[in-house]
Design a protein around this motif. Sequence first.
Motif, PDB file in Angstrom:
ATOM      1  N   MET A   1      -0.184   8.893  11.497  1.00  0.00           N
ATOM      2  CA  MET A   1      -0.178   8.618  10.067  1.00  0.00           C
ATOM      3  C   MET A   1      -1.539   9.031   9.493  1.00  0.00           C
ATOM      4  O   MET A   1      -2.580   8.632   9.994  1.00  0.00           O
ATOM      5  N   SER A   2      -1.508   9.823   8.415  1.00  0.00           N
ATOM      6  CA  SER A   2      -2.752  10.325   7.827  1.00  0.00           C
ATOM      7  C   SER A   2      -3.472   9.209   7.072  1.00  0.00           C
ATOM      8  O   SER A   2      -2.849   8.243   6.621  1.00  0.00           O
ATOM      9  N   PRO A   3      -4.783   9.331   6.912  1.00  0.00           N
ATOM     10  CA  PRO A   3      -5.550   8.328   6.156  1.00  0.00           C
ATOM     11  C   PRO A   3      -5.038   8.182   4.717  1.00  0.00           C
ATOM     12  O   PRO A   3      -5.006   7.092   4.174  1.00  0.00           O
ATOM     13  N   PHE A   7      -3.682   4.794   3.142  1.00  0.00           N
ATOM     14  CA  PHE A   7      -4.253   4.219   1.926  1.00  0.00           C
ATOM     15  C   PHE A   7      -3.165   3.969   0.885  1.00  0.00           C
ATOM     16  O   PHE A   7      -3.155   2.912   0.242  1.00  0.00           O
ATOM     17  N   ASN A   8      -2.251   4.918   0.699  1.00  0.00           N
ATOM     18  CA  ASN A   8      -1.175   4.739  -0.281  1.00  0.00           C
ATOM     19  C   ASN A   8      -0.309   3.537   0.057  1.00  0.00           C
ATOM     20  O   ASN A   8       0.061   2.760  -0.828  1.00  0.00           O
ATOM     21  N   ARG A   9       0.010   3.363   1.318  1.00  0.00           N
ATOM     22  CA  ARG A   9       0.812   2.194   1.719  1.00  0.00           C
ATOM     23  C   ARG A   9       0.051   0.899   1.483  1.00  0.00           C
ATOM     24  O   ARG A   9       0.607  -0.078   0.981  1.00  0.00           O
ATOM     25  N   ALA A  14      -0.998  -3.993  -1.574  1.00  0.00           N
ATOM     26  CA  ALA A  14      -2.010  -4.855  -2.189  1.00  0.00           C
ATOM     27  C   ALA A  14      -1.750  -5.040  -3.680  1.00  0.00           C
ATOM     28  O   ALA A  14      -1.901  -6.144  -4.203  1.00  0.00           O
ATOM     29  N   SER A  15      -1.357  -3.970  -4.376  1.00  0.00           N
ATOM     30  CA  SER A  15      -1.115  -4.113  -5.816  1.00  0.00           C
ATOM     31  C   SER A  15       0.108  -4.976  -6.081  1.00  0.00           C
ATOM     32  O   SER A  15       0.124  -5.762  -7.025  1.00  0.00           O
ATOM     33  N   ARG A  16       1.120  -4.858  -5.235  1.00  0.00           N
ATOM     34  CA  ARG A  16       2.298  -5.739  -5.395  1.00  0.00           C
ATOM     35  C   ARG A  16       1.930  -7.189  -5.097  1.00  0.00           C
ATOM     36  O   ARG A  16       2.334  -8.095  -5.820  1.00  0.00           O
ATOM     37  N   ALA A  17       1.175  -7.400  -4.029  1.00  0.00           N
ATOM     38  CA  ALA A  17       0.787  -8.759  -3.648  1.00  0.00           C
ATOM     39  C   ALA A  17      -0.106  -9.388  -4.707  1.00  0.00           C
ATOM     40  O   ALA A  17       0.068 -10.560  -5.072  1.00  0.00           O
ATOM     41  N   ALA A  18      -1.053  -8.630  -5.220  1.00  0.00           N
ATOM     42  CA  ALA A  18      -1.988  -9.167  -6.222  1.00  0.00           C
ATOM     43  C   ALA A  18      -1.279  -9.464  -7.535  1.00  0.00           C
ATOM     44  O   ALA A  18      -1.705 -10.348  -8.284  1.00  0.00           O
ATOM     45  N   PHE A  64     -10.086   0.369  -7.452  1.00  0.00           N
ATOM     46  CA  PHE A  64      -9.494   1.505  -6.759  1.00  0.00           C
ATOM     47  C   PHE A  64      -7.997   1.343  -6.581  1.00  0.00           C
ATOM     48  O   PHE A  64      -7.231   2.305  -6.724  1.00  0.00           O
ATOM     49  N   LEU A  65      -7.565   0.130  -6.271  1.00  0.00           N
ATOM     50  CA  LEU A  65      -6.130  -0.105  -6.107  1.00  0.00           C
ATOM     51  C   LEU A  65      -5.387   0.064  -7.427  1.00  0.00           C
ATOM     52  O   LEU A  65      -4.315   0.673  -7.484  1.00  0.00           O
ATOM     53  N   ILE A  66      -5.961  -0.460  -8.492  1.00  0.00           N
ATOM     54  CA  ILE A  66      -5.329  -0.339  -9.809  1.00  0.00           C
ATOM     55  C   ILE A  66      -5.280   1.127 -10.230  1.00  0.00           C
ATOM     56  O   ILE A  66      -4.260   1.603 -10.736  1.00  0.00           O
TER      57      ILE A  66
END
Length: 139
Positions: A1-3, A7-9, A14-18, A64-66
Amino acid sequence: MSPSHLFNRLAKWASRAAGRPLGFVLALAVVLAWILTGPLFGFSDTWQLVINTGTTIVTFLMVFLIQNSQNRDTEAIQLKLDELIRATRGAHNALLDLEELEERELDAFRARYVALARHARERDDEETDRGTPEVNDLG
């Protein structure tokens, strides 16, 4: 799996959880725990530094996540709009992928549409351009 894929996953998760109520409740619980421990630590500078440092780090990472989520959503919306333009009879295919144009090119398109809108508003007859031809032809 690429970095990048990793990161996208992570960003999606994280954005869904937050953005869920549980994320808010957990953040609130941390703040309440910090407040309740104030008297225990004598409201010291170190006690204040803990919350300041924690919130700064979380805010920094959330930016960064947003941004990642917003970029992904914007790209999906642009693709959907491009498909609507492509599939609509009478639409101008030159408007596809406008977001990739330079500012001066966008300004030229915008000026043409501003002029069209002004002309349509100034017309005083029954033929004013209000609605879509496909819908008006049905009635």
